[in-house]
Design an enzyme around this catalytic site. Structure first.
Site, PDB file in Angstrom:
ATOM      1  N   TYR A 104       0.650  -1.039   0.101  1.00 35.11           N
ATOM      2  CA  TYR A 104       0.043  -0.083  -0.044  1.00 35.11           C
ATOM      3  C   TYR A 104       0.705   1.120   0.005  1.00 35.11           C
ATOM      4  O   TYR A 104       0.326   2.212  -0.345  1.00 35.11           O
ATOM      5  CB  TYR A 104      -0.822   0.008   1.268  1.00 35.11           C
ATOM      6  CG  TYR A 104      -2.319  -0.767   1.146  1.00 35.11           C
ATOM      7  CD1 TYR A 104      -2.273  -2.098   0.677  1.00 35.11           C
ATOM      8  CD2 TYR A 104      -3.532  -0.050   1.089  1.00 35.11           C
ATOM      9  CE1 TYR A 104      -3.240  -2.657   0.486  1.00 35.11           C
ATOM     10  CE2 TYR A 104      -4.647  -0.791   1.099  1.00 35.11           C
ATOM     11  CZ  TYR A 104      -4.589  -2.095   0.596  1.00 35.11           C
ATOM     12  OH  TYR A 104      -5.708  -2.870   0.443  1.00 35.11           O
ATOM     13  N   LYS A 150       3.353 -15.539   2.813  1.00 33.54           N
ATOM     14  CA  LYS A 150       3.402 -16.247   1.523  1.00 33.54           C
ATOM     15  C   LYS A 150       5.222 -16.462   1.502  1.00 33.54           C
ATOM     16  O   LYS A 150       5.962 -15.900   0.477  1.00 33.54           O
ATOM     17  CB  LYS A 150       2.961 -15.313   0.376  1.00 33.54           C
ATOM     18  CG  LYS A 150       3.052 -16.039  -0.872  1.00 33.54           C
ATOM     19  CD  LYS A 150       1.906 -17.245  -1.035  1.00 33.54           C
ATOM     20  CE  LYS A 150       2.186 -18.035  -2.558  1.00 33.54           C
ATOM     21  NZ  LYS A 150       1.602 -19.193  -2.571  1.00 33.54           N
ATOM     22  N   ASP A 187      -2.668 -18.364   0.767  1.00 29.32           N
ATOM     23  CA  ASP A 187      -3.725 -19.130  -0.110  1.00 29.32           C
ATOM     24  C   ASP A 187      -4.307 -19.972   0.634  1.00 29.32           C
ATOM     25  O   ASP A 187      -5.598 -20.343   0.389  1.00 29.32           O
ATOM     26  CB  ASP A 187      -3.058 -19.540  -1.385  1.00 29.32           C
ATOM     27  CG  ASP A 187      -1.856 -20.130  -1.376  1.00 29.32           C
ATOM     28  OD1 ASP A 187      -1.214 -20.165  -0.178  1.00 29.32           O
ATOM     29  OD2 ASP A 187      -1.186 -20.893  -2.166  1.00 29.32           O
ATOM     30  N   ASP A 232      -6.148  -7.167   3.838  1.00 34.55           N
ATOM     31  CA  ASP A 232      -7.170  -6.606   3.188  1.00 34.55           C
ATOM     32  C   ASP A 232      -8.266  -7.780   2.602  1.00 34.55           C
ATOM     33  O   ASP A 232      -9.586  -7.526   2.870  1.00 34.55           O
ATOM     34  CB  ASP A 232      -6.774  -5.763   2.197  1.00 34.55           C
ATOM     35  CG  ASP A 232      -7.652  -5.133   1.241  1.00 34.55           C
ATOM     36  OD1 ASP A 232      -8.803  -4.641   1.945  1.00 34.55           O
ATOM     37  OD2 ASP A 232      -7.668  -4.913   0.093  1.00 34.55           O
ATOM     38  N   ASP A 252     -11.981  -9.062   4.215  1.00 30.07           N
ATOM     39  CA  ASP A 252     -13.363  -9.230   3.361  1.00 30.07           C
ATOM     40  C   ASP A 252     -14.066 -10.710   3.355  1.00 30.07           C
ATOM     41  O   ASP A 252     -15.105 -10.961   3.421  1.00 30.07           O
ATOM     42  CB  ASP A 252     -13.096  -8.853   1.968  1.00 30.07           C
ATOM     43  CG  ASP A 252     -13.487  -7.277   1.705  1.00 30.07           C
ATOM     44  OD1 ASP A 252     -13.144  -6.344   2.947  1.00 30.07           O
ATOM     45  OD2 ASP A 252     -14.075  -6.909   0.759  1.00 30.07           O
TER      46      ASP A 252
END
Ligand code: IPM
Ligand code: MG
Length: 367
Positions: A144, A195, A228, A252, A256
């Site tokens: 970001y 990751k 993932d 983020d 959601d």
């Protein structure tokens, strides 16, 4: 008599509608508990653009600086959709606020009451007890904000865009501190999501988490999960998590996903805590519902105010140190909802009430 000094940034569409109900609930508990509310309202988002030409007007920022916390509504919507991306209310208001106040820790409780499992797209037998997990997202680093962040035309005429994912160990450690505190207040289980099979930042993230938790929180059980897989596990069996902590972009996306499995966005609150201390020596923070401005239902008086009310409760907990009061509000929301007072988003075809009546039921439950 303790004074609660906060800025109220209601924003756009349903923002002001749910905000006025949260303020009514706060006024009620303030009367009951002899607290003084000292808040200043200010424009933000589309409202800031319309009135001052900027999503985060300077006057708004000054009001926030003078306060001990920010109670935020939501910003954005179709009216401002044609502005350039950098001037859009969401990006031009929220991101600078996060940066300005170093709001590095975003806490999103994923809470679904057992009585509301129908609201979740997951099969009820997967979540017989509802859902109760917490996402802790790093909020001021990673993709970001990393530099360079540019779009350039190359010598061969092709166009290239770059975002930079960057983390320092100190940034990872401070978000781990928040996660450790949260995990200690719950089931003492912390899952760090990364990751590390691909990204350098994630290799550092995982190593830092392992070392830091071993040194500072040996009482916790730490696990690691690739992002993932975490996305998949959230949909399969969300309650295997208790607290999970992750970097900005992963958080983020996962938050959601967490929001949708928890049923209605109208029930989900969030806290963004700063590195700085307020005048009470507690974290400065921004508190906002997760649901957005919901332009389709704005002006109808039917939006669910619970997320905004619960965000106000988080503000009392973290920025004002009023744990018992925060809990009273959370219990009152639960009592009102499980007692059958429901806005349309959580009514499942049964009779529903409007925004104001929902808040009235919360106030009634507060006694
Ligand atoms: C959120 C939002 C923001 C983000 C947007 C509006 C900039 O999606 O708070 O999760 O990506 O952080
Ligand atoms: Mg988001």
């Amino acid at each position: 008599m303790p004074t609660l000094k906060f800025a109220v940034l209601a924003g756009d569409y349903i923002g002001p509608e749910v905000m006025s109900e949260a303020l009514r609930v706060l006024a009620h508990v303030a009367r009951q508990e002899n607290l003084t509310l000292d808040y200043q309202e200010a424009e933000v988002g589309g409202a800031g653009i319309d009135r001052h030409g900027k999503a985060l007007p300077d006057s708004t920022l000054r009001r926030c600086e003078a306060a001990d916390a920010i109670l935020f509504g939501s910003v954005g919507g179709p009216k401002w959709e044609n502005l350039p991306p950098k001037e859009q209310p969401e990006r031009a208001a929220l991101l600078p606020l996060r940066k300005h106040f170093t709001l590095f820790a975003n806490l999103r409780p994923g809470l679904l009451y057992p009585e509301l499992t129908d609201a979740s797209p997951l099969k009820s037998e997967r979540i017989p007890q509802g859902i109760d997990i917490v996402c802790i997202r790093e909020l001021t680093g990673g993709l970001y904000f990393g530099q360079p962040k540019v779009t350039t035309t190359l010598p061969d005429g092709d166009v290239q865009a770059v975002d930079t994912m960057v983390y320092r160990r100190s940034e990872i450690e401070r978000i781990l501190d928040v996660a450790i505190t949260a995990a200690r207040g719950r089931r003492k289980k912390l899952c760090s999501v990364d990751k590390a099979n691909v990204l350098e930042t994630s290799v550092l993230w995982r190593r830092t988490a392992t070392e830091y938790v071993a040194r500072h929180a040996p009482d916790l059980t730490l696990s690691h999960m690739y992002v993932d897989n975490a996305a998949m596990q959230l949909a399969r069996d969300p309650n295997q998590f208790d607290v999970f902590v992750t970097e900005n972009m992963f958080g983020d996306i996962l938050s959601d996903e967490m929001a949708v499995i928890c049923g209605s966005l109208g029930m989900l609150s969030s806290a963004s805590l700063g590195a700085g201390r307020n005048s009470l020596g507690l974290p400065f923070g921004l508190y906002e519902p997760a649901g957005g401005t919901a332009p389709d239902i704005a002006g109808k008086g039917i939006a669910n105010p619970c997320a905004q009310i619960l965000s106000a409760a988080l503000m009392l907990r973290f920025s004002f140190g009023l744990e018992a009061t925060a809990r009273r509000i959370e219990t009152a929301v639960r009592t009102a909802v499980t007692g059958g007072t429901r806005t349309g988003d959580i009514a499942f075809g049964r009779p529903s009430v409007g925004t104001r009546a929902m808040a009235d039921a919360v106030i009634a439950a507060l006694g």
